[in-house]
Scaffold this motif. Structure first.
Motif: not given
Lengths: 221, 221
Positions: B92-114
């Motif tokens: 489902a990614c946009d065709l122009d995607t070069k980098h992909i970041v995968i995250h567990d939705g069950a880790r809600p403590l993730v921050t924009p800084e990280l």
């Protein structure tokens, strides 16, 4: 008789050279006081031996008095390695001690309920540790922070303290320890003993970094 | 372009059959909303693909709207295994995607800084995961809760998410995946790639049990 040994002689190298994590103030009380109070409140614990660095012996006496730790058997000086501190603690135990419970003073979230569970388990099984199944993925890094291998986490457990043993078994096991070990169960295992895990899913973090300290503060508030 | 895939299609078996942990209310917002908001606020993230269970597609649309997730590229249905959900996200990614970041939705403590740190690292190193050195002792249990072995924790790291990759590398790696894998780095490693760890000592727990849910609630309050 069941004696607890609380280890608070660690070097806290990860928190900066000057920090002594066991004596940092956590929500108004020294980190180690929280463990002392939990063991004091556990009916199954008869005596407590506190192991600290030489320069904290006086401060420790003050902490024990201030927080009314009536079960204190001795406050003794620890050694450089964890096992030296454990042996110093064992040497200071009351001679009637049958079961021994060892706890990291840097794990202040321990509760009387968990300690009671560990004591009940050691009376049944002879050698036990608190632990939980591994949730995060585990990687091995041969070079710093470069993954060399994914470790199969199936059947892996993270173990913490309290750990508990028959004192005679732990004494016998330590006689055969060669080199440095960082966990008392390992001594038992290497000596042919069987260690059972008491599963606990509640937070029981060891404070090793400033981030851990902040985390535990938030949990305790 | 950098696209984030947030995985929220897990079965939550450890929280009871009926619970869908990604949609439990955590301090007034669904668990997954916290991750969505963190990625929304990260300047380096251009698009977000959310992967959920079929029965949560409508609820997810509502969550995305309610919390103003403007970067949403798609909300797609996941599969039974984690890797099926990742592949659905990739598709489902946009065709122009070069980098992909995968995250567990069950880790809600993730921050924009990280997340920013992870994106900077993937641009430099090609494949990265967040992780921290192992603190607790690790035991292997052949039978349930009976220790069979102490695992040498030296050089062991606990790894979490976000993890980030060149999309072309991850696609290539998944073509060679045989059987079930529970971590995307493993696909890269098995395909000959090198994964670097971005060290983070801040709490980033995955909610898998009620105890974890309570812990994360306390930390967020």
């Amino acid at each position: 008789m069941t004696t607890a040994i609380i280890l608070a002689a660690g070097k806290s190298t990860r928190m900066g050279a000057k920090a002594d994590k066991a004596f940092l103030s956590l929500i108004g009380k020294p980190v180690v006081a929280w463990s002392l109070m939990a063991f004091e409140r556990t009916p199954e614990i008869d005596k407590i031996v506190l192991v600290v660095r030489k320069d904290q012996l006086d401060a420790s006496k003050a902490v024990v008095k201030m927080f009314g730790i009536s079960k204190i058997q001795a406050i003794v000086q620890g050694g450089t390695r964890r096992q030296d501190s454990v042996l110093a603690g064992i040497a200071a135990c009351d001679l009637d001690t049958k079961h021994i419970v060892i706890h990291d003073g840097a794990r202040p979230l321990v509760t009387p309920e968990l300690i009671s569970e560990v004591v009940a388990a050691v009376k049944k099984s002879g050698a036990v540790t608190v632990g939980r199944p591994m949730i995060d993925t585990v990687k091995k890094c041969a070079k710093a922070a470069i993954v060399s291998e994914t470790v199969d986490r199936d059947k892996l457990w993270l173990v913490q303290t309290p750990q508990a043993f028959l004192l005679k078994d732990l004494r016998a096991a330590y006689k055969n320890v060669d080199g440095e070990i960082t966990d008392d169960c390992k001594a038992i295992e290497d000596n042919g003993g069987t260690v059972k895990i008491v599963q606990s899913l509640k937070p029981n973090f060891k404070i090793t970094t400033i981030e851990d300290f902040e985390l535990v503060s938030k949990i305790m508030k």
